[in-house]
Design an enzyme around this catalytic site. Structure first.
Site, short mmCIF file in Angstrom:
data_model
loop_
_atom_site.label_atom_id
_atom_site.label_comp_id
_atom_site.label_asym_id
_atom_site.label_seq_id
_atom_site.Cartn_x
_atom_site.Cartn_y
_atom_site.Cartn_z
N ASP A 247 18.01 -23.96 59.75
CA ASP A 247 18.89 -22.90 59.22
C ASP A 247 18.05 -21.85 58.49
O ASP A 247 18.11 -21.73 57.27
CB ASP A 247 19.94 -23.52 58.28
CG ASP A 247 20.95 -22.49 57.81
OD1 ASP A 247 21.11 -21.46 58.49
OD2 ASP A 247 21.58 -22.72 56.75
N CYS B 248 21.27 -16.34 61.22
CA CYS B 248 22.23 -15.55 60.44
C CYS B 248 21.87 -14.07 60.52
O CYS B 248 22.35 -13.26 59.73
CB CYS B 248 22.27 -16.01 58.99
SG CYS B 248 20.70 -15.88 58.15
#
Ligand code: SAH
Length: 395
Positions: free
Chosen positions: A299, A339
């Site tokens: 992530d 992201c």
């Protein structure tokens, strides 16, 4: 109200209910509206398209409040927008399993430039545009009415404010000052959140559903939580019965909180390790040492800040995915994310599949992932979908 007239053929996106008007689309400004002031937007033939907030310093010169040209943007309007957004989060209040969620998600909630997150009894918010800044007092008052709390803290220490001609600001906006660490509960996991110094408003609430999802794949597993921040996915894995969790992050402060969060959730703290280092290097070292895992979470932060850096970012995503896949035991699960708003789901899919090809592994997509539903995306505002991910199994 000042009228802003667009160039011919530049009204298309506004008619499609996209909220941004770039400076190049504007033919005429009748007057000198102040930063954040409401302006009426007209097409070149004089048709009224709606009302937006003027931002003289920004390339995004107007952000639409409403596509109803007859609407007055005043305190009542702004309060109503806050009430609408907060009301839509009622299910979180009702469900009781989670006491940290996003109350207002900027454009998607009709309040461009405003993010408000609830952490237990506290609110933490960001004002990133001249329009949101103009109505700060009214917004704070509306939040106190519709989402009562002990205190509201502002975390407007973000670079994007510069584009709007706004100085950074952090501090208490209303009520009491929040404690250094706020305890929250998320689907049965407990976390400490630092709203003063933490990333964003304190925590990556957008990953809530994905943290919940990986629990199903964590029981009895050796888990690698790369780019761990304050523990996030790894804590969820521990709670779900992981055999071991290895957290890796550059930030010592984030890892300190990850340790504290682990202790909050399990008495088997020894099953977790916390490595401060660069994920690219640590994963390479793991590969060279022949280490392997059953579940790997990747992530990373936003690698692509601009269109110009997208290809370089894609290489970064491919590198970590290649390393992550190589560390997976046969049948192991990879949860991988981007992201970066500029990285489309299609491009991300391509990057991860390129990594699978190089790793010479068969990989199944179990699910395509995105940000949690308290971070909605405006249907006519695709820029609002920034977090995407793939849950995969590698053979
Ligand atoms: N998964 C987390 C959020 C991750 S945010 C959660 O659920 O809460 C991304 C994290 O990556 C940040 O904590 C940042 O400190 C870290 N980071 C950024 N670049 C890094 C690198 N090259 N190596 C290790 N960590 C990095």
């Amino acid at each position: 109200m000042t009228d802003i007239t667009l160039h011919p053929h530049r009204d298309f996106s506004v008619l499609r209910r996209h909220p941004w008007i770039f400076s190049g689309a504007i033919a005429r400004v009748d007057g000198a509206p102040a930063a954040g002031e409401a302006v009426r937007v007209l097409s070149s033939d004089g048709a009224v398209l709606g009302v937006g907030a003027f931002s003289p310093a920004s390339q995004i010169r107007v952000r639409m409040w409403t596509f109803d040209g007859g609407q007055t943007v005043d305190e009542a309007f702004v309060r109503d927008r806050v009430a609408r957004a907060v009301g839509a989060r009622a299910l979180f209040v009702a469900e009781d399993a989670t006491d940290a969620y996003r109350l207002v998600n900027a454009e998607a909630d009709g309040v461009p430039g405003l993010v408000v997150d609830r952490y237990g009894e506290w609110l933490s918010c960001q004002f990133t545009t001249a329009g949101a800044e103009r109505w700060k007092k009214e917004i704070v008052s509306a939040l106190q009415t519709y989402s009562p709390c002990r205190g509201i803290y502002e975390r407007s220490d973000v670079d994007v404010r510069e584009h709007e001609g706004l100085a950074p600001f952090t501090g208490v906006l209303a009520g009491e000052a929040p404690p250094e660490r706020i305890g929250i509960v998320e689907n049965g996991c407990r976390y400490l959140v630092d709203v003063r110094e933490g990333h964003k408003t304190g925590f990556y609430l957008d990953q809530r559903d994905n943290r919940e999802l990986i629990k199903r794949h964590a029981n009895g597993c050796d888990v690698l939580n790369a780019f761990s921040y304050t523990g996030g996915f790894g804590i969820a894995a521990v709670v779900a019965g992981a055999a071991s969790v290895t957290h890796v992050d550059l930030s010592g402060a984030a890892l300190e909180l990850a340790k504290a969060n682990t202790a909050l959730n399990t008495c088997h703290v020894g099953a977790s390790s916390f490595l401060q280092g660069n994920v690219f290097e640590v994963l390479r070292a793991f590969r060279d040492a022949g280490r392997s895992f059953d579940l790997v979470v990747l992530d990373p932060p936003k690698f692509a800040e601009s269109k110009g850096s997208l290809m370089k970012a894609a290489r970064g995503y491919k590198d970590i995915n290649l390393l992550g896949i190589k560390l997976l035991r046969p049948g192991g699960v990879l949860a991988t994310f981007s992201c970066s708003g500029l990285m489309t789901p299609e491009l991300f899919h391509k990057v991860v599949s390129d990594a699978a090809v190089d790793a010479k592994r068969d990989i199944q997509v179990l699910r395509r992932l995105q940000q949690a539903e308290d971070h909605p995306e405006g249907l006519c505002f695709p820029e609002g979908l920034y977090l995407k991910g793939l849950l995969c199994r590698a053979w």
